[in-house]
Scaffold this motif. Sequence first.
Motif, PDB file in Angstrom:
ATOM      1  N   GLY A 227       0.548  -1.210  -0.180  1.00 28.90           N
ATOM      2  CA  GLY A 227       0.449  -0.083  -0.139  1.00 28.90           C
ATOM      3  C   GLY A 227       0.504   1.284   0.358  1.00 28.90           C
ATOM      4  O   GLY A 227       1.769   0.999   0.655  1.00 28.90           O
ATOM      5  N   LEU A 228       0.274   2.381  -1.201  1.00 27.10           N
ATOM      6  CA  LEU A 228       1.187   3.729  -0.773  1.00 27.10           C
ATOM      7  C   LEU A 228      -0.048   4.839  -1.066  1.00 27.10           C
ATOM      8  O   LEU A 228      -0.841   4.839  -1.282  1.00 27.10           O
ATOM      9  N   ALA A 229       0.866   5.490   0.354  1.00 23.64           N
ATOM     10  CA  ALA A 229      -0.228   6.664   0.392  1.00 23.64           C
ATOM     11  C   ALA A 229       0.702   8.555   0.601  1.00 23.64           C
ATOM     12  O   ALA A 229       2.280   8.053   1.419  1.00 23.64           O
TER      13      ALA A 229
ATOM     14  N   ASP B  55       0.689  11.765   2.920  1.00 24.83           N
ATOM     15  CA  ASP B  55      -0.112  11.677   4.432  1.00 24.83           C
ATOM     16  C   ASP B  55      -0.240  13.262   4.300  1.00 24.83           C
ATOM     17  O   ASP B  55       0.954  13.937   4.276  1.00 24.83           O
ATOM     18  N   ASP B  56      -1.219  14.194   3.813  1.00 18.06           N
ATOM     19  CA  ASP B  56      -0.418  15.522   3.625  1.00 18.06           C
ATOM     20  C   ASP B  56      -0.244  15.931   4.935  1.00 18.06           C
ATOM     21  O   ASP B  56       0.036  17.136   4.977  1.00 18.06           O
ATOM     22  N   GLU B  57      -1.364  15.695   5.880  1.00 20.52           N
ATOM     23  CA  GLU B  57      -1.047  16.473   7.784  1.00 20.52           C
ATOM     24  C   GLU B  57       0.565  16.666   7.899  1.00 20.52           C
ATOM     25  O   GLU B  57       1.269  17.102   8.683  1.00 20.52           O
ATOM     26  N   LYS B  58       1.023  15.118   7.951  1.00 18.23           N
ATOM     27  CA  LYS B  58       2.386  15.045   7.975  1.00 18.23           C
ATOM     28  C   LYS B  58       3.449  15.157   6.464  1.00 18.23           C
ATOM     29  O   LYS B  58       4.763  15.235   7.178  1.00 18.23           O
ATOM     30  N   LYS B  59       3.101  15.445   5.878  1.00 23.03           N
ATOM     31  CA  LYS B  59       3.868  15.534   4.170  1.00 23.03           C
ATOM     32  C   LYS B  59       4.524  14.775   4.041  1.00 23.03           C
ATOM     33  O   LYS B  59       5.882  14.822   4.228  1.00 23.03           O
ATOM     34  N   ALA B  60       4.630  13.841   3.963  1.00 18.62           N
ATOM     35  CA  ALA B  60       5.363  12.307   4.200  1.00 18.62           C
ATOM     36  C   ALA B  60       4.715  11.536   3.376  1.00 18.62           C
ATOM     37  O   ALA B  60       3.132  11.495   3.522  1.00 18.62           O
ATOM     38  N   VAL B  61       5.162   9.902   2.657  1.00 17.48           N
ATOM     39  CA  VAL B  61       4.525   9.029   1.880  1.00 17.48           C
ATOM     40  C   VAL B  61       4.845   8.041   3.097  1.00 17.48           C
ATOM     41  O   VAL B  61       5.514   7.768   3.849  1.00 17.48           O
ATOM     42  N   VAL B  62       3.680   6.754   3.331  1.00 17.22           N
ATOM     43  CA  VAL B  62       3.425   6.308   3.842  1.00 17.22           C
ATOM     44  C   VAL B  62       3.325   4.778   2.971  1.00 17.22           C
ATOM     45  O   VAL B  62       2.905   4.356   1.410  1.00 17.22           O
ATOM     46  N   ILE B  63       4.384   3.506   3.599  1.00 14.54           N
ATOM     47  CA  ILE B  63       4.821   2.598   2.629  1.00 14.54           C
ATOM     48  C   ILE B  63       3.794   1.143   3.966  1.00 14.54           C
ATOM     49  O   ILE B  63       4.571   1.400   5.055  1.00 14.54           O
ATOM     50  N   GLU B  64       2.886   0.465   2.926  1.00 13.24           N
ATOM     51  CA  GLU B  64       2.663  -1.139   4.233  1.00 13.24           C
ATOM     52  C   GLU B  64       3.286  -1.794   3.586  1.00 13.24           C
ATOM     53  O   GLU B  64       2.407  -2.474   2.415  1.00 13.24           O
TER      54      GLU B  64
END
Length: 185
Positions: free
Chosen positions: A94-96, A98-107
């Motif tokens: 999964g890849l998203a 996160d606009d709040e953290k200004k970061a990419v989340v990889i799962e």
Amino acid sequence: MPRKVYDFTNPRRFVAGTVGQPGERTFYLQASDGVKTVSVALEKEHVQVLADRLEDIIDEVVRRGTVPPIESPPEDLEPLEMPVDEEFRVSALGLAWDDEKKAVVIEAVSGEAGSLDEDQIFSDDDEGPDVLRVTLDASAARAFAHRASAVVQAGRTPCPLCGIPLDPSGHICPRQNGYHRAVLT
């Protein structure tokens, strides 16, 4: 059995790497925060798709002005941290953003628990398959993508006719119906 969630937010190191010789390599994602290191195995194609999609996401958020342009990321040329103890084999990614953290989340989600339901990716449920979740800023995500692409490309040279990787022991090219061309001298 409760799921294990290996969560790394801005880890000291997050890389794709391999163990073995070209043609017999096992691909890994490895996250380390200095205290713990987690390695998960996955397919070569997963690594390439992850790198490509990360590049797409970073290009898009830079284009939108969400993050400033990213200079060339620092290169991590070090091998995987040893020993490489596989926690699980990845069945889905999964890849998203996160606009709040200004970061990419990889799962990276394990498939050992049977069939995987799409709702189990990015889920906080206590039940389900094990997961490696990594949150990276845009620069670290770009650096990961560059290294991951380089790791994939470092394998065997592809046949110029069919694209199948060439083995040192020889190659039967389907475009030549298994025959080698005669070399005239």
